[in-house]
Design a protein around this motif. Structure first.
Motif, PDB file in Angstrom:
ATOM      1  N   VAL A 157      -8.803   1.118  15.450  1.00 46.59           N
ATOM      2  CA  VAL A 157      -8.276   1.921  14.352  1.00 46.59           C
ATOM      3  C   VAL A 157      -8.884   3.303  14.497  1.00 46.59           C
ATOM      4  CG1 VAL A 157      -8.054   2.162  11.870  1.00 46.59           C
ATOM      5  CG2 VAL A 157      -8.155  -0.112  12.875  1.00 46.59           C
ATOM      6  N   ASN A 158      -8.021   4.316  14.643  1.00 43.42           N
ATOM      7  CA  ASN A 158      -8.516   5.670  14.830  1.00 43.42           C
ATOM      8  C   ASN A 158      -8.726   6.373  13.501  1.00 43.42           C
ATOM      9  OD1 ASN A 158      -8.343   5.434  17.704  1.00 43.42           O
ATOM     10  ND2 ASN A 158      -6.117   5.697  17.477  1.00 43.42           N
ATOM     11  N   GLU A 159      -9.542   7.416  13.560  1.00 42.72           N
ATOM     12  CA  GLU A 159      -9.896   8.140  12.350  1.00 42.72           C
ATOM     13  C   GLU A 159      -8.649   8.696  11.660  1.00 42.72           C
ATOM     14  OE1 GLU A 159     -13.452   9.985  12.842  1.00 42.72           O
ATOM     15  OE2 GLU A 159     -13.569  10.787  10.817  1.00 42.72           O
ATOM     16  N   ASN A 160      -8.653   8.581  10.350  1.00 46.08           N
ATOM     17  CA  ASN A 160      -7.591   9.116   9.495  1.00 46.08           C
ATOM     18  C   ASN A 160      -6.198   8.565   9.790  1.00 46.08           C
ATOM     19  OD1 ASN A 160      -9.395  10.642   8.070  1.00 46.08           O
ATOM     20  ND2 ASN A 160      -9.158  12.432   9.367  1.00 46.08           N
ATOM     21  N   GLU A 161      -6.126   7.420  10.408  1.00 44.05           N
ATOM     22  CA  GLU A 161      -4.811   6.826  10.552  1.00 44.05           C
ATOM     23  C   GLU A 161      -4.732   5.526   9.757  1.00 44.05           C
ATOM     24  OE1 GLU A 161      -4.025   6.047  14.692  1.00 44.05           O
ATOM     25  OE2 GLU A 161      -4.727   3.994  14.533  1.00 44.05           O
TER      26      GLU A 161
ATOM     27  N   GLY B  25      -3.647  10.211   5.846  1.00 49.41           N
ATOM     28  CA  GLY B  25      -4.081  11.383   6.592  1.00 49.41           C
ATOM     29  C   GLY B  25      -5.496  11.825   6.253  1.00 49.41           C
ATOM     30  N   GLN B  26      -6.003  11.348   5.081  1.00 51.89           N
ATOM     31  CA  GLN B  26      -7.376  11.713   4.709  1.00 51.89           C
ATOM     32  C   GLN B  26      -8.314  10.533   4.859  1.00 51.89           C
ATOM     33  OE1 GLN B  26      -7.106  13.040   0.634  1.00 51.89           O
ATOM     34  NE2 GLN B  26      -5.072  13.855   1.070  1.00 51.89           N
ATOM     35  N   LYS B  27      -7.734   9.360   4.887  1.00 51.94           N
ATOM     36  CA  LYS B  27      -8.572   8.159   4.928  1.00 51.94           C
ATOM     37  C   LYS B  27      -8.134   7.278   6.072  1.00 51.94           C
ATOM     38  CE  LYS B  27     -11.024   7.645   0.835  1.00 51.94           C
ATOM     39  NZ  LYS B  27     -11.790   8.838   1.158  1.00 51.94           N
TER      40      LYS B  27
ATOM     41  N   ILE C 291       2.813   2.384  -3.230  1.00 48.74           N
ATOM     42  CA  ILE C 291       3.016   3.047  -1.944  1.00 48.74           C
ATOM     43  C   ILE C 291       2.822   4.553  -2.094  1.00 48.74           C
ATOM     44  CG2 ILE C 291       4.730   3.558  -0.154  1.00 48.74           C
ATOM     45  CD1 ILE C 291       5.881   0.729  -0.755  1.00 48.74           C
ATOM     46  N   LYS C 292       3.290   5.092  -3.220  1.00 52.81           N
ATOM     47  CA  LYS C 292       3.108   6.529  -3.485  1.00 52.81           C
ATOM     48  C   LYS C 292       1.621   6.883  -3.543  1.00 52.81           C
ATOM     49  CE  LYS C 292       7.337   7.503  -5.986  1.00 52.81           C
ATOM     50  NZ  LYS C 292       7.837   7.223  -7.340  1.00 52.81           N
ATOM     51  N   ILE C 293       0.864   6.011  -4.218  1.00 52.46           N
ATOM     52  CA  ILE C 293      -0.582   6.266  -4.307  1.00 52.46           C
ATOM     53  C   ILE C 293      -1.195   6.322  -2.914  1.00 52.46           C
ATOM     54  CG2 ILE C 293      -2.785   5.271  -5.042  1.00 52.46           C
ATOM     55  CD1 ILE C 293      -1.169   3.978  -7.385  1.00 52.46           C
ATOM     56  N   LEU C 294      -0.795   5.356  -2.101  1.00 52.55           N
ATOM     57  CA  LEU C 294      -1.385   5.289  -0.759  1.00 52.55           C
ATOM     58  C   LEU C 294      -0.919   6.454   0.105  1.00 52.55           C
ATOM     59  CD1 LEU C 294      -1.294   1.455  -0.048  1.00 52.55           C
ATOM     60  CD2 LEU C 294      -3.258   2.875  -0.633  1.00 52.55           C
TER      61      LEU C 294
END
Lengths: 331, 244
Positions: free
Chosen positions: B24-28, B192-194, B184-187
């Protein structure tokens, strides 16, 4: 009773309770019923002990069936030094804190590895070990116990030999304990303890090492109970292993449940009701027998009645006496 | 960020997680999909540390965390939400979230100052609740709110930990379509930040959120790739998508 009691009903009630404790000596000196000074001293001491147990049961969800051990150890921390003619109360106090703290740390570290019924059994086992240790200590009276000739000396300004002074000293300790426990459970530490009671797995996944927090809680509880034991020794003036028998631990649990678990004042109310019933029920039976109604009630019947009352409170008054007081609030 | 190497888990004679390799890569957002019983929750529990790995390695920020306990992993920056809501039910939503905040403010061996009116905790807890849209219900008891709100609370608690890596175990489980869309909207707001490892049944959620998708079938990862690659993969179609 109204459907909606004001939110502070229990607050007013508990303020009243504190006032009653404060005014008992006045009542005693006016009525001459010296007996009640004794009763209420006992209620306060066992109330403090039950309060320490409430930290474990009510706030932490750790049901210990060995808490009387701390009461006994605290009492022997007066008894044994006095046996060697060391009367300094500060020595007794430090001894009680250190010994109970270490005992709680060691037994807690082992007991808290277990959960539920196993925790109950292992705390019981540790307490019985202490019980039989003191039974076998012939030097300190073994089974027969020790008489405490002179009470702890905290200095000339605090003469515990005077029952009135002893009463107000215990009252002071009670107030301090209430204050400290109240801070403790609202502080971050208390939040973690309470959270671990409700959902330990979640607390761990939130990053809390629940075992360590619980162990510290166990030690604090043990020390507070030890201090109660110190005053129990002082005021009964006679101590024996019997006071840390497992039935005593059971009574402490009952006081906690009777008053309301996880409620600050619960254990005090529980101790009060429990002890007053113990005193009044035999008197009532004697009174009924004097009426000569044709049936002679066996004197020991009061145990049965006490048991029935306790069962009723547990069955119908969920949340103990506090629960009964606040029940209607949520309607 | 997260690297899983040859991870295995046996339950008796059944291999629940079979030689799984995953990055799992950063911010993806990396989603794991798969049919029921594929071992998704088992895998996430192993990453969170609740289940021990029988063999293999879990590396987080180039550090081997395979032998760490859940609480230790959480302090390193892993936060998980649970598929079956797991919160402190008798507490208010605010209390639940502020306990999650409390953890990253250092140890909690603080015995005196009240945590109930501690602005350092409350402000950030309210912020996390606002993110999931629960701030107006902060003082409700967790036991008395709806299932959908429980799911939101789960996310709020995980976000409040400000983790490096968020492990979300079926955040939309048991939700109605509308609630699902809201979630889904919340996520999408944190996308992109988490860094998020997401397990999800809801295909709309997965395809609208995930940067990378892995398909888990009978404990094995049969494919990893972008959504286009996964859609096009014949093996995946046969094993999973085709059936639905």
């Amino acid at each position: 009773m109204k459907n909606y009691l004001p939110r502070s009903t229990s607050g007013i009630f508990y303020t009243g309770v504190v006032l009653v404790f404060a005014l008992i000596p006045v009542f005693v000196s006016l009525s001459g019923q010296i007996f009640y000074l004794d009763i209420f001293s006992r209620i306060m001491v066992l109330g403090i002990a039950a309060m320490s147990l409430n930290l474990l049961i009510g706030y932490g969800g750790m049901i210990s069936l060995g808490h009387a051990a701390f009461l006994g150890i605290g009492a022997y921390c007066v008894g044994i030094p006095v046996y060697y003619e060391i009367y300094n109360g500060w020595v007794h106090l430090v001894l009680a804190i250190v010994v109970c703290g270490i005992f709680a740390l060691v037994t807690g570290a082992i007991s808290l590895r277990t959960k539920g019924v196993y925790f109950i059994m292992i705390t019981l086992a540790f307490a019985q070990m202490v019980y039989f240790t003191f039974v076998s200590l012939e030097e300190y009276g073994g089974d027969d116990g020790l008489v405490i000739e002179l009470r702890s000396e905290f200095g000339t300004w605090l003469d515990l030999e005077d029952n009135m002074v002893l009463y107000y000293t215990i009252f002071g300790v009670l107030l301090v304990s209430l204050f400290v426990v109240n801070r403790l459970v609202q502080a971050r530490f208390g939040r973690v303890i309470l959270g671990s009671k409700y959902n330990e797995r979640r607390m761990q996944s939130l990053g809390f090492d629940t075992y360590r927090y619980r162990l510290v809680c166990y030690v604090i509880s043990g020390i507070l109970c030890g201090i109660a034991g110190l005053f129990l020794g002082n005021f009964t003036s006679f101590i024996s292993p019997e006071m840390m028998d497992w039935t005593r631990s059971g009574e402490l649990i009952f006081m906690v449940i009777l008053g309301g678990t996880g409620v600050l004042f619960g254990p005090i109310i529980g101790a009060g009701v429990f002890i007053l019933l113990e005193v009044w029920l035999p008197q009532i039976i004697t009174f009924i027998n004097k009426l000569e109604l044709g049936v002679e009630l066996p004197h020991e019947l009061w145990h049965l009645i006490l048991g029935a009352i306790l069962i009723a409170v547990v069955l119908f008054g969920r949340g103990g006496i506090h629960g009964l007081l606040t029940r209607r609030k949520r309607g | 960020m997260l690297e899983i190497v040859n991870l295995e888990k046996w339950f008796g004679g059944i291999k629940a997680v079979d030689n799984v390799n995953l990055r799992v890569n950063e911010n993806e957002i990396h989603a794991i999909i798969g049919p029921n019983g594929a071992g998704k929750t088992t895998l996430i529990s192993q990453v969170a540390g609740e289940l021990k790995a029988d063999s293999g390695q879990i590396r987080f920020r180039n550090e081997d965390i395979t032998s760490l306990r859940p609480a230790q992993r959480a302090r390193k920056g892993l936060a998980r939400s649970f598929q079956i809501t797991s919160v402190m039910l008798p507490m208010t939503l605010l209390e639940n979230v502020s306990i999650a905040v409390q953890n990253r403010k250092g140890h909690s061996f603080r015995f005196w100052k009240s945590a109930l009116d501690d602005n350092e905790l409350i402000d950030e807890a309210i912020q996390a609740l606002r993110m999931v849209g629960l701030d107006d219900r902060a003082h409700r008891i967790a036991n008395e709110v709806s299932h959908g709100e429980h799911r939101q609370l789960e996310i709020a608690m995980a976000i409040a930990m400000e983790p490096e890596l968020l492990l979300l175990d079926e955040p939309t489980a048991g939700m109605g379509p509308e609630e699902s869309t809201d979630l889904i909207k919340i996520l999408q707001r944190v996308k992109g930040q988490k860094t998020i490892l997401l397990i999800e049944h809801d295909m709309d959620a997965v395809f609208s959120l995930a940067d990378q998708i892995s398909v888990l079938v009978y404990g094995r990862i049969i494919a990893t790739g972008t959504k286009e690659e996964i859609r096009a993969n014949p093996e995946v179609q046969q094993a999973y998508l085709g059936e639905g």
